[in-house]
Scaffold this motif. Structure first.
Motif, mmCIF file in Angstrom:
data_model
loop_
_atom_site.group_PDB
_atom_site.id
_atom_site.type_symbol
_atom_site.label_atom_id
_atom_site.label_comp_id
_atom_site.label_asym_id
_atom_site.label_seq_id
_atom_site.Cartn_x
_atom_site.Cartn_y
_atom_site.Cartn_z
ATOM 1 N N ALA A 110 0.845 -1.206 0.000
ATOM 2 C CA ALA A 110 0.000 0.000 0.000
ATOM 3 C C ALA A 110 0.877 1.252 0.000
ATOM 4 C CB ALA A 110 -0.942 -0.004 1.204
ATOM 5 N N LEU A 111 1.955 1.230 0.786
ATOM 6 C CA LEU A 111 2.862 2.373 0.841
ATOM 7 C C LEU A 111 3.651 2.549 -0.460
ATOM 8 C CD1 LEU A 111 4.289 1.857 4.454
ATOM 9 C CD2 LEU A 111 2.618 3.599 3.719
ATOM 10 N N ALA A 112 3.937 1.444 -1.154
ATOM 11 C CA ALA A 112 4.751 1.473 -2.378
ATOM 12 C C ALA A 112 3.935 1.677 -3.648
ATOM 13 C CB ALA A 112 5.545 0.174 -2.487
ATOM 14 N N MET A 150 21.520 -23.832 -3.968
ATOM 15 C CA MET A 150 20.960 -25.106 -3.521
ATOM 16 C C MET A 150 19.460 -25.190 -3.759
ATOM 17 S SD MET A 150 23.661 -26.567 -2.549
ATOM 18 C CE MET A 150 23.066 -28.003 -1.700
ATOM 19 N N GLY A 151 18.859 -24.125 -4.283
ATOM 20 C CA GLY A 151 17.435 -24.153 -4.584
ATOM 21 C C GLY A 151 16.545 -24.028 -3.364
ATOM 22 N N VAL A 152 17.046 -23.419 -2.302
ATOM 23 C CA VAL A 152 16.252 -23.229 -1.094
ATOM 24 C C VAL A 152 15.047 -22.357 -1.426
ATOM 25 C CG1 VAL A 152 16.259 -22.173 1.208
ATOM 26 C CG2 VAL A 152 18.233 -23.487 0.433
ATOM 27 N N ASN A 153 13.902 -22.665 -0.834
ATOM 28 C CA ASN A 153 12.705 -21.866 -1.071
ATOM 29 C C ASN A 153 12.992 -20.416 -0.734
ATOM 30 O OD1 ASN A 153 10.245 -20.501 -0.833
ATOM 31 N ND2 ASN A 153 9.172 -22.370 -0.286
ATOM 32 N N SER A 154 12.918 -19.582 -1.746
ATOM 33 C CA SER A 154 13.355 -18.205 -1.605
ATOM 34 C C SER A 154 12.530 -17.392 -0.609
ATOM 35 C CB SER A 154 13.358 -17.516 -2.965
ATOM 36 O OG SER A 154 12.069 -17.511 -3.523
ATOM 37 N N ALA A 155 11.229 -17.558 -0.575
ATOM 38 C CA ALA A 155 10.414 -16.755 0.332
ATOM 39 C C ALA A 155 10.710 -17.081 1.789
ATOM 40 C CB ALA A 155 8.932 -16.954 0.037
ATOM 41 N N GLU A 156 11.130 -18.295 2.049
ATOM 42 C CA GLU A 156 11.436 -18.694 3.418
ATOM 43 C C GLU A 156 12.731 -18.048 3.913
ATOM 44 O OE1 GLU A 156 9.805 -20.842 5.552
ATOM 45 O OE2 GLU A 156 8.376 -21.806 4.230
ATOM 46 N N THR A 157 13.581 -17.577 2.984
ATOM 47 C CA THR A 157 14.856 -17.000 3.376
ATOM 48 C C THR A 157 14.889 -15.489 3.223
ATOM 49 O OG1 THR A 157 15.764 -17.341 1.159
ATOM 50 C CG2 THR A 157 16.106 -19.103 2.765
ATOM 51 N N GLN A 158 13.756 -14.868 2.951
ATOM 52 C CA GLN A 158 13.704 -13.421 2.799
ATOM 53 C C GLN A 158 14.092 -12.733 4.100
ATOM 54 O OE1 GLN A 158 9.759 -12.283 1.697
ATOM 55 N NE2 GLN A 158 9.979 -12.934 -0.414
ATOM 56 N N VAL A 159 14.709 -11.587 3.946
ATOM 57 C CA VAL A 159 15.003 -10.735 5.092
ATOM 58 C C VAL A 159 13.670 -10.133 5.546
ATOM 59 C CG1 VAL A 159 16.159 -8.607 5.803
ATOM 60 C CG2 VAL A 159 17.309 -10.211 4.261
ATOM 61 N N ASP A 160 13.439 -10.130 6.849
ATOM 62 C CA ASP A 160 12.225 -9.497 7.354
ATOM 63 C C ASP A 160 12.413 -7.989 7.365
ATOM 64 O OD1 ASP A 160 10.639 -11.756 7.772
ATOM 65 O OD2 ASP A 160 11.570 -12.143 9.716
ATOM 66 N N LEU A 161 11.633 -7.309 6.555
ATOM 67 C CA LEU A 161 11.670 -5.859 6.477
ATOM 68 C C LEU A 161 10.432 -5.293 7.150
ATOM 69 C CD1 LEU A 161 12.708 -5.451 2.719
ATOM 70 C CD2 LEU A 161 14.193 -5.466 4.726
ATOM 71 N N THR A 162 10.474 -4.019 7.441
ATOM 72 C CA THR A 162 9.292 -3.349 7.970
ATOM 73 C C THR A 162 8.400 -2.931 6.799
ATOM 74 O OG1 THR A 162 10.257 -1.135 7.851
ATOM 75 C CG2 THR A 162 10.652 -2.416 9.894
ATOM 76 N N ALA A 163 7.171 -2.588 7.103
ATOM 77 C CA ALA A 163 6.259 -2.096 6.066
ATOM 78 C C ALA A 163 6.844 -0.848 5.408
ATOM 79 C CB ALA A 163 4.882 -1.793 6.666
ATOM 80 N N GLU A 164 7.476 0.005 6.189
ATOM 81 C CA GLU A 164 8.069 1.229 5.656
ATOM 82 C C GLU A 164 9.226 0.919 4.715
ATOM 83 O OE1 GLU A 164 7.309 0.684 8.912
ATOM 84 O OE2 GLU A 164 5.552 1.996 8.934
ATOM 85 N N GLU A 165 10.028 -0.100 5.045
ATOM 86 C CA GLU A 165 11.129 -0.490 4.151
ATOM 87 C C GLU A 165 10.590 -1.044 2.841
ATOM 88 O OE1 GLU A 165 14.735 -1.582 7.224
ATOM 89 O OE2 GLU A 165 13.010 -2.958 7.130
ATOM 90 N N TYR A 166 9.561 -1.872 2.931
ATOM 91 C CA TYR A 166 8.918 -2.346 1.691
ATOM 92 C C TYR A 166 8.336 -1.156 0.925
ATOM 93 C CZ TYR A 166 9.094 -7.349 2.881
ATOM 94 O OH TYR A 166 9.499 -8.625 3.155
ATOM 95 N N GLY A 167 7.743 -0.230 1.650
ATOM 96 C CA GLY A 167 7.101 0.924 1.032
ATOM 97 C C GLY A 167 8.047 1.821 0.263
ATOM 98 N N ALA A 168 9.337 1.755 0.546
ATOM 99 C CA ALA A 168 10.329 2.555 -0.170
ATOM 100 C C ALA A 168 10.809 1.872 -1.450
ATOM 101 C CB ALA A 168 11.530 2.830 0.745
ATOM 102 N N MET A 169 10.360 0.651 -1.674
ATOM 103 C CA MET A 169 10.798 -0.112 -2.837
ATOM 104 C C MET A 169 9.789 0.016 -3.976
ATOM 105 S SD MET A 169 12.265 -3.441 -0.924
ATOM 106 C CE MET A 169 13.890 -3.567 -1.636
#
Length: 192
Positions: A120-122, A147-166
């Protein structure tokens, strides 16, 4: 086979898939019905935003914000409350692994809330906008390792504001990757 016959076969397959979804949800009651309805609303919101990014419908930042709010209205604790232990009765698509891995399931649900708030912020961040830190963007996007690790499981946890700047497109991808990670691990695959 002629083009018309191929189109008829494809259309018949699509109709069969749609009818199986309707049949799968028919007969749902109580908490199972509530969560199926919540998932259905989120799926429609995701489809709307996806159609915007694919150019099927015009991009509308307010529409993205509205879709993100629908998703957030069902994410986090709101969705985990719809999964009381043992609620696997037909036609539930939930796997028992949800309760065996409750911490992981809850984390994916909470992350969905944060990412939808970030979307919503982005919503205004479209086009050639680039993340300030490419490494952070790769981590946020959940790039898979060698190694093909599930990518979403290894995402860095960002804040809503950090996502919103992307860029909105990147945040939307993170959101759909999060959905896929949860569905892959915790949802029974339906025969198509």
């Amino acid at each position: 086979m002629s083009l018309v016959k191929v189109q008829v076969v494809v259309l018949a397959g699509l109709l069969a898939s749609l009818s199986s979804v309707v049949i799968a949800h028919s007969g749902a009651t109580g908490i199972v019905k509530e969560r199926m309805e919540a998932m259905k609303e989120m799926k429609q919101a995701i489809k709307t935003v996806s159609d915007m990014f694919k150019g099927k419908i015009p991009y509308d930042a307010n529409g993205v914000k509205a879709a993100a709010k629908v998703i957030d209205s069902h994410a986090g604790k709101k969705i985990t409350q719809l999964f009381p232990e043992g609620s696997l009765h037909h036609p539930s698509e939930a796997k028992a692994e949800i309760w065996q891995e409750w911490t992981r399931f809850s984390h994916l649900s909470e992350r969905l809330s944060v990412i939808s708030q970030g979307l919503a912020l982005a919503a205004e961040n479209t086009g050639a906008v680039q993340a300030a830190d490419p490494m952070m963007a790769d981590a946020m996007m959940g790039s898979s390792d060698m190694m093909g690790v599930n990518s979403a499981e290894t995402q860095v946890d960002l804040t809503a504001e950090e996502y919103g700047a992307m860029p909105a497109e990147q945040v939307f991808k993170a959101l759909t990757d999060n959905c896929s990670a949860c569905h892959t691990r915790f949802r029974v695959e339906q025969d198509k």
